[in-house]
Design an enzyme around this catalytic site. Structure first.
Site, PDB file in Angstrom:
ATOM      1  N   TRP A  29      35.102  29.716  82.787  1.00 24.60           N
ATOM      2  CA  TRP A  29      34.685  30.446  83.998  1.00 24.60           C
ATOM      3  C   TRP A  29      35.743  31.454  84.444  1.00 24.60           C
ATOM      4  O   TRP A  29      35.618  32.070  85.492  1.00 24.60           O
ATOM      5  CB  TRP A  29      34.367  29.479  85.138  1.00 24.60           C
ATOM      6  CG  TRP A  29      35.382  28.410  85.338  1.00 24.60           C
ATOM      7  CD1 TRP A  29      36.490  28.467  86.130  1.00 24.60           C
ATOM      8  CD2 TRP A  29      35.396  27.119  84.711  1.00 24.60           C
ATOM      9  NE1 TRP A  29      37.197  27.291  86.044  1.00 24.60           N
ATOM     10  CE2 TRP A  29      36.550  26.446  85.193  1.00 24.60           C
ATOM     11  CE3 TRP A  29      34.550  26.453  83.805  1.00 24.60           C
ATOM     12  CZ2 TRP A  29      36.878  25.146  84.780  1.00 24.60           C
ATOM     13  CZ3 TRP A  29      34.877  25.178  83.407  1.00 24.60           C
ATOM     14  CH2 TRP A  29      36.026  24.536  83.900  1.00 24.60           C
ATOM     15  N   ARG A  30      36.789  31.604  83.620  1.00 24.50           N
ATOM     16  CA  ARG A  30      37.802  32.607  83.939  1.00 24.50           C
ATOM     17  C   ARG A  30      37.686  33.838  83.047  1.00 24.50           C
ATOM     18  O   ARG A  30      38.563  34.691  83.031  1.00 24.50           O
ATOM     19  CB  ARG A  30      39.207  32.009  83.797  1.00 24.50           C
ATOM     20  CG  ARG A  30      39.564  31.096  84.946  1.00 24.50           C
ATOM     21  CD  ARG A  30      40.980  30.536  84.827  1.00 24.50           C
ATOM     22  NE  ARG A  30      41.322  29.743  86.002  1.00 24.50           N
ATOM     23  CZ  ARG A  30      42.306  28.867  86.051  1.00 24.50           C
ATOM     24  NH1 ARG A  30      43.073  28.676  84.991  1.00 24.50           N
ATOM     25  NH2 ARG A  30      42.544  28.181  87.150  1.00 24.50           N
ATOM     26  N   GLU A  42      32.484  26.026  90.402  1.00 26.32           N
ATOM     27  CA  GLU A  42      33.047  25.364  91.580  1.00 26.32           C
ATOM     28  C   GLU A  42      32.226  24.144  91.987  1.00 26.32           C
ATOM     29  O   GLU A  42      32.779  23.129  92.409  1.00 26.32           O
ATOM     30  CB  GLU A  42      33.161  26.336  92.756  1.00 26.32           C
ATOM     31  CG  GLU A  42      34.211  27.425  92.559  1.00 26.32           C
ATOM     32  CD  GLU A  42      35.609  26.868  92.347  1.00 26.32           C
ATOM     33  OE1 GLU A  42      35.855  25.702  92.697  1.00 26.32           O
ATOM     34  OE2 GLU A  42      36.454  27.606  91.814  1.00 26.32           O
ATOM     35  N   GLN A  47      35.099  17.097  92.778  1.00 25.59           N
ATOM     36  CA  GLN A  47      35.410  15.691  92.462  1.00 25.59           C
ATOM     37  C   GLN A  47      35.299  15.404  90.971  1.00 25.59           C
ATOM     38  O   GLN A  47      35.026  14.274  90.576  1.00 25.59           O
ATOM     39  CB  GLN A  47      34.477  14.754  93.233  1.00 25.59           C
ATOM     40  CG  GLN A  47      34.551  14.910  94.733  1.00 25.59           C
ATOM     41  CD  GLN A  47      35.888  14.527  95.273  1.00 25.59           C
ATOM     42  OE1 GLN A  47      36.713  15.378  95.534  1.00 25.59           O
ATOM     43  NE2 GLN A  47      36.148  13.244  95.416  1.00 25.59           N
ATOM     44  N   THR A  48      35.470  16.419  90.157  1.00 26.95           N
ATOM     45  CA  THR A  48      35.270  16.246  88.716  1.00 26.95           C
ATOM     46  C   THR A  48      36.357  17.018  87.968  1.00 26.95           C
ATOM     47  O   THR A  48      36.665  18.148  88.321  1.00 26.95           O
ATOM     48  CB  THR A  48      33.881  16.767  88.308  1.00 26.95           C
ATOM     49  OG1 THR A  48      32.901  16.224  89.193  1.00 26.95           O
ATOM     50  CG2 THR A  48      33.538  16.358  86.887  1.00 26.95           C
ATOM     51  N   LEU A  85      27.006  13.905  84.571  1.00 32.94           N
ATOM     52  CA  LEU A  85      28.083  14.565  85.323  1.00 32.94           C
ATOM     53  C   LEU A  85      28.306  13.924  86.693  1.00 32.94           C
ATOM     54  O   LEU A  85      29.385  14.012  87.264  1.00 32.94           O
ATOM     55  CB  LEU A  85      27.773  16.055  85.480  1.00 32.94           C
ATOM     56  CG  LEU A  85      28.915  16.987  85.891  1.00 32.94           C
ATOM     57  CD1 LEU A  85      30.123  16.842  84.960  1.00 32.94           C
ATOM     58  CD2 LEU A  85      28.453  18.437  85.891  1.00 32.94           C
ATOM     59  N   TYR A  87      27.088  12.824  90.861  1.00 34.33           N
ATOM     60  CA  TYR A  87      26.793  13.529  92.113  1.00 34.33           C
ATOM     61  C   TYR A  87      25.658  14.529  91.924  1.00 34.33           C
ATOM     62  O   TYR A  87      25.831  15.745  92.057  1.00 34.33           O
ATOM     63  CB  TYR A  87      28.044  14.229  92.653  1.00 34.33           C
ATOM     64  CG  TYR A  87      29.077  13.298  93.227  1.00 34.33           C
ATOM     65  CD1 TYR A  87      28.710  12.180  93.942  1.00 34.33           C
ATOM     66  CD2 TYR A  87      30.439  13.550  93.062  1.00 34.33           C
ATOM     67  CE1 TYR A  87      29.654  11.325  94.478  1.00 34.33           C
ATOM     68  CE2 TYR A  87      31.398  12.691  93.597  1.00 34.33           C
ATOM     69  CZ  TYR A  87      30.987  11.576  94.307  1.00 34.33           C
ATOM     70  OH  TYR A  87      31.929  10.726  94.836  1.00 34.33           O
ATOM     71  N   TYR A 125      35.380  24.464 101.255  1.00 36.52           N
ATOM     72  CA  TYR A 125      36.162  24.736 100.043  1.00 36.52           C
ATOM     73  C   TYR A 125      35.447  25.727  99.126  1.00 36.52           C
ATOM     74  O   TYR A 125      36.021  26.753  98.718  1.00 36.52           O
ATOM     75  CB  TYR A 125      36.472  23.449  99.247  1.00 36.52           C
ATOM     76  CG  TYR A 125      36.906  23.827  97.853  1.00 36.52           C
ATOM     77  CD1 TYR A 125      38.165  24.376  97.634  1.00 36.52           C
ATOM     78  CD2 TYR A 125      36.018  23.760  96.777  1.00 36.52           C
ATOM     79  CE1 TYR A 125      38.547  24.834  96.386  1.00 36.52           C
ATOM     80  CE2 TYR A 125      36.391  24.227  95.533  1.00 36.52           C
ATOM     81  CZ  TYR A 125      37.654  24.757  95.339  1.00 36.52           C
ATOM     82  OH  TYR A 125      38.013  25.232  94.113  1.00 36.52           O
ATOM     83  N   ASP A 143      41.212  22.344  98.687  1.00 36.83           N
ATOM     84  CA  ASP A 143      40.699  21.145  98.016  1.00 36.83           C
ATOM     85  C   ASP A 143      41.811  20.102  97.978  1.00 36.83           C
ATOM     86  O   ASP A 143      42.852  20.258  98.610  1.00 36.83           O
ATOM     87  CB  ASP A 143      40.222  21.499  96.613  1.00 36.83           C
ATOM     88  CG  ASP A 143      41.388  21.830  95.707  1.00 36.83           C
ATOM     89  OD1 ASP A 143      42.471  22.163  96.223  1.00 36.83           O
ATOM     90  OD2 ASP A 143      41.237  21.738  94.480  1.00 36.83           O
TER      91      ASP A 143
END
Length: 372
Positions: A29-30, A42, A47-48, A85, A87, A125, A143
């Site tokens: 993602w960069r 994001e 939390q991952t 993954l 959540y 965040y 975060d």
DNA sequence: CATGCGTGGCA
DNA sequence: TTGCCAAGCAT
């Protein structure tokens, strides 16, 4: 902000930015600044850990390469790409928000704090992260990493679990963030937290800002940040039924709210005295199934953050006069007025099972069924 | 504000 | 083995 009195702000910025440019990881993602990709990353990263997210992110982008593609996709398809993954409301909220952007903002991710903050699943965040990383806006993105790093640098002893503490750090960062390097500043702090200023045994000898760290100079860097202890997860005895008939198996979708919402599962319930008796009684009362146990699988133990399932898994064969039609229920639901939609299920062939998103606990059951 | 919400890795 | 931890948010 009393912490910033006498703090060498520009020296800190320079050291951090220079370190980040030399040490930033090459992450999927960069590769560009597409706000959609930043957004998805994001959400996945909440939390991952980075290493967990990378393969999910790549598969997700292959299947939903644009905001429009995600907006138009079937929800089950989105959940399937989130399978494992955790959540899962993140995935559903993301799609809800993406549809909102498609309809209300012409497909362009908003770049104003008050607009982006309204989107489902976008909290303080994530809003700050997208605004700073994708749009270069001078917004804090606080975060766990950021609170850990700054609680050490400024020797702050507030409990970072408390919402109030996050606001404290946001104000602190507003006085620290360089207007023209907001993206690298925010990412640099997080990268520093992930690679150097780690929760356990921080690598202070490699830290670019060690001279400015009060926690280190006081020798209390290991004690920071202050954080409340977690409660123990509570044990729940569950029993699940793998109901078979004509090489098909019965599954259902979970309710649209709560734990593992909208994922698929084998029918199950919490039992008290006799797992086998209670599941067969439940299947009879709920679905009009008459069954006999055909096998016992290994227990499935699964730990969530707040509870533990110990699942007794029974394979059951449908008996009695049952007319099976592919894709249809072998019971007449209209005779079950008390049957909620949440409990309604359907039959699938073993090959079709892979099309549905199961939580890990029920993936373990599925695995035993397929390996039998 | 406190709690519910997943999963995998690590010492 | 057990507890802790990870780029939080909704309610």
């Amino acid at each position: 902000m009393k912490e910033l009195k006498d703090f060498p702000i520009s020296q800190f910025q320079d050291a951090l930015l220079s370190w980040f440019e030399r040490n930033m990881r090459d992450l999927p993602w960069r590769k560009d600044r597409d706000p959609y990709k930043i957004w998805v990353s994001e959400i996945m990263l909440q939390q991952t850990q980075v290493d967990t997210v990378i393969p999910y992110f790549n598969r997700f982008m292959e299947r939903f390469p644009s905001l429009e593609a995600l907006a138009e996709a079937p929800e089950d398809d989105v959940l399937k790409h989130w399978e494992g993954l955790g959540y899962y409301s993140r995935a559903r909220n993301l799609q809800t928000a993406v549809k909102e952007v498609q309809e209300q903002y012409g497909g362009k991710v908003p770049d104003e704090p008050n607009e982006i903050a309204k989107l489902k699943g976008v909290g303080p965040y994530t809003a700050g992260a997208i605004l700073s990383i994708a749009y270069g806006k001078p917004e804090p993105a606080v975060d766990g990493n950021v609170m850990r790093v700054f609680s050490r640098i400024f020797a702050i002893q507030e409990d970072i679990q408390k919402p109030k503490t996050r606001k404290l750090f946001e104000e602190l960062i507003r006085g620290l963030i360089p207007e023209n390097s907001t993206s690298y500043f925010n990412q640099g702090i997080m990268e520093l937290g992930a690679l150097i200023c780690r929760p356990k045994s921080p690598q202070c000898m490699f830290c670019p800002v060690i001279e400015m760290c009060q926690g280190r100079s006081l020798g209390i860097e290991q004690e920071l940040p202050v954080k409340q202890k977690k409660k123990k997860p509570k044990l729940k005895k569950m029993v699940a039924g793998v109901v078979l008939a004509n090489n098909m198996v019965f599954i259902r979708q979970r309710p649209e709210t709560g734990l593992l919402a909208k994922l698929y599962e084998f029918p199950n319930l919490e039992w008290e005295a006799d797992a086998e008796l209670e599941i067969s009684k439940y299947l009879y009362q709920t679905y009009d199934f008459q069954t006999e146990t055909s096998a016992r699988y290994e227990h499935v133990q699964h730990t969530f953050s707040h509870l533990i399932w110990d699942i007794t898994v029974l394979e059951l064969n449908l008996v009695g006069e049952v007319e099976l039609v592919e894709g249809q229920l072998p019971v007449r639901l209209e005779r079950q007025p008390f049957l909620t939609n949440a409990e309604a299920g359907f039959w699938v062939t073993l090959e079709e099972l892979d099309r549905y998103a199961f939580p890990v606990s029920h993936q373990k059951i599925k695995k035993q069924l397929l390996e039998k």
